[in-house]
Design an enzyme around this catalytic site. Structure first.
Site, PDB file in Angstrom:
ATOM      1  N   THR A 148       0.941  -1.191   0.164  1.00 48.16           N
ATOM      2  CA  THR A 148      -0.195   0.095  -0.079  1.00 48.16           C
ATOM      3  C   THR A 148       0.888   1.098   0.078  1.00 48.16           C
ATOM      4  OG1 THR A 148      -1.947  -0.922   1.046  1.00 48.16           O
ATOM      5  CG2 THR A 148      -1.384   1.263   1.456  1.00 48.16           C
ATOM      6  N   ARG A 190     -14.901  -6.572   0.263  1.00 45.09           N
ATOM      7  CA  ARG A 190     -14.145  -5.917   1.205  1.00 45.09           C
ATOM      8  C   ARG A 190     -13.800  -4.697   1.342  1.00 45.09           C
ATOM      9  NH1 ARG A 190      -8.786  -4.419   2.778  1.00 45.09           N
ATOM     10  NH2 ARG A 190      -8.389  -5.191   4.989  1.00 45.09           N
ATOM     11  N   ASP A 247      -9.054   0.156   5.390  1.00 47.02           N
ATOM     12  CA  ASP A 247      -8.881   1.320   6.142  1.00 47.02           C
ATOM     13  C   ASP A 247      -8.512   2.240   5.385  1.00 47.02           C
ATOM     14  OD1 ASP A 247      -6.404  -0.096   5.765  1.00 47.02           O
ATOM     15  OD2 ASP A 247      -5.366   1.561   7.161  1.00 47.02           O
ATOM     16  N   THR A 267      -0.643   2.175   6.742  1.00 46.33           N
ATOM     17  CA  THR A 267      -0.711   0.943   6.047  1.00 46.33           C
ATOM     18  C   THR A 267      -0.663  -0.249   6.954  1.00 46.33           C
ATOM     19  OG1 THR A 267       0.501  -0.524   4.677  1.00 46.33           O
ATOM     20  CG2 THR A 267       1.934   0.967   5.909  1.00 46.33           C
ATOM     21  N   GLY A 270      -5.938  -3.601   7.579  1.00 45.07           N
ATOM     22  CA  GLY A 270      -7.105  -2.732   7.614  1.00 45.07           C
ATOM     23  C   GLY A 270      -7.956  -2.886   8.791  1.00 45.07           C
TER      24      GLY A 270
HETATM   25  N1  ASP Z   1      -4.357  -1.266   5.098  1.00 45.83           N
HETATM   26  C1  ASP Z   1      -4.377  -1.912   3.590  1.00 45.83           C
HETATM   27  C2  ASP Z   1      -5.708  -2.923   3.840  1.00 45.83           C
HETATM   28  O1  ASP Z   1      -6.160  -3.371   4.719  1.00 45.83           O
HETATM   29  C3  ASP Z   1      -3.409  -3.156   3.414  1.00 45.83           C
HETATM   30  C4  ASP Z   1      -1.937  -2.583   3.468  1.00 45.83           C
HETATM   31  O2  ASP Z   1      -1.718  -1.364   3.898  1.00 45.83           O
HETATM   32  O3  ASP Z   1      -1.233  -3.531   3.071  1.00 45.83           O
HETATM   33  O4  ASP Z   1      -6.435  -2.679   2.926  1.00 45.83           O
END
Ligand code: ASP
Length: 350
Positions: free
Chosen positions: A216, A244, A247, A267, A270
């Site tokens: 991310t 889905r 965050d 990141t 989430g």
């Molecule tokens: N936070 C992101 C999510 O849950 C994934 C990530 O940051 O790797 O969609």
């Protein structure tokens, strides 16, 4: 008479103490305010040196540098933190190295569904998009949602229609395909079939698909006018189901900016970042408890997210240009630049 003398002595002691206090205050080094600053992340997770090749490490570092220099230049020339955040994120979205835009992870259904958000610390305006499959640069969509719509968050087909109306670049969903991410999905599915990860909530995150679960991207910046901004863009988590949403597009969880406190991009896992309202919580600790950015970020990432069993990290900058990268994972791709052009790029824990 005795009383008058005692009062007089008390008065002298009081005045001397006050002056000493003042002196102590004056001798404190003045807190330097940085004119502008920018910090980025390219995801947090099980990033271990032993799983890296020198070539891969160099490729990540080069892309992080390319991205942050774009934002730095905008800020140096007096541009807005919002533009710096958006254009910096564009570079990472266009790179297959990161889990955003091209290179996004695959859903259980074999699609790529993108989430993004951006926030203006001056006005507290914000824009976000969730679950889009055809918008080349989801952070651009978040920006036009903020600037040109009466809403804060758009999702799915409606968001894509709005993107088209706004003249954003629309691509065939195939554009987002990368072999590495596709293989990662297949591997998780094989594990599910052999029941290795069945009914295990770590199925998305804790399997041995070392490279599939992070990437991310996000950015936080302070511009010369003292305005803070933050943005985040992601493909979410490999094998995610049922539409889905993570965050990243949730203002207060994945992204938050407020000129009175700080700008934050998150990141990580989430579901935990939503429940801990990570980005806003950091700002709230600064606003209501007077905590420093560093202390607030530590408390939220280690005590709150970590306490719930989640993992990940944040990058953030406060109104004085202090920058922080905090994470409870093995590593986080990250880079920062201050107004003197000092560039720091790191991947692993110190
Ligand atoms: N936070 C992101 C999510 O849950 C994934 C990530 O940051 O790797 O969609």
């Amino acid at each position: 008479m005795k009383k008058i003398i005692s009062l007089f002595v008390l008065l002298i002691v009081f005045t001397t103490c006050k002056n000493l206090d003042k002196k102590a205050e004056e001798s404190q080094p003045k807190q330097e305010k940085t004119e502008f600053a920018i910090i980025i992340h390219g995801g947090a997770g099980t990033i271990l040196k032993k799983n890296m090749t020198p070539e891969k490490e160099a490729a990540y570092k080069a892309k992080l540098e390319e991205a942050i220099r774009v934002g730095y230049k905008i800020l140096q020339q007096g541009g807005s933190s919002l533009d710096a955040v958006q254009k910096t994120i564009n570079v990472m979205e266009d790179s297959p190295l990161f889990n955003s835009g091209k290179g996004a992870v695959f859903t259980n259904a074999g699609t790529n569904e993108h989430d993004a958000s951006i926030m203006d610390g001056k006005t507290l305006n914000a824009g976000a998009s969730a679950g889009t499959t055809t918008v080349k640069n989801p952070i651009d969509l978040a920006r036009v949602v903020m600037d040109n719509s009466p809403h804060v968050m758009l999702s799915g087909k409606g968001a894509e229609q709005f993107a088209e109306e706004q003249g954003l670049e629309i691509v065939d969903p195939k554009y987002f395909y990368t072999e590495r991410r596709y293989k990662a999905l297949q591997k998780i599915k094989e594990q599910e079939e052999t029941k290795l990860v069945k009914d295990d909530k770590t199925a998305f995150y804790d399997s041995d698909i070392k490279d599939s679960k992070f990437g991310t991207v996000g950015c936080a910046a302070l511009d010369k006018n003292g305005n803070l901004a933050a943005g985040t863009s992601t493909g979410g988590m490999t094998n995610k189901r049922w539409g889905r949403i993570g965050d990243a597009p949730i203002i207060g969880a994945g992204t938050y900016a407020n000129n009175n406190t700080c700008a934050v991009s998150s990141t990580g896992w989430g579901e935990y970042f939503i429940r801990a309202m990570v980005a806003h919580d950091i700002s709230a600790l600064m606003e209501y408890k007077g905590m420093s950015l560093k202390d607030a970020a530590r408390e939220v990432i280690h005590d709150k997210v970590g306490g719930l069993g989640g993992d990940g990290g944040i990058v953030a900058v406060d109104k004085n240009g202090n920058m922080v990268a905090e994470f409870n994972t093995a590593g986080m791709y990250r880079a920062s630049m201050n107004d003197e052009g000092e560039l720091i790029i790191k991947i692993y824990k110190e």
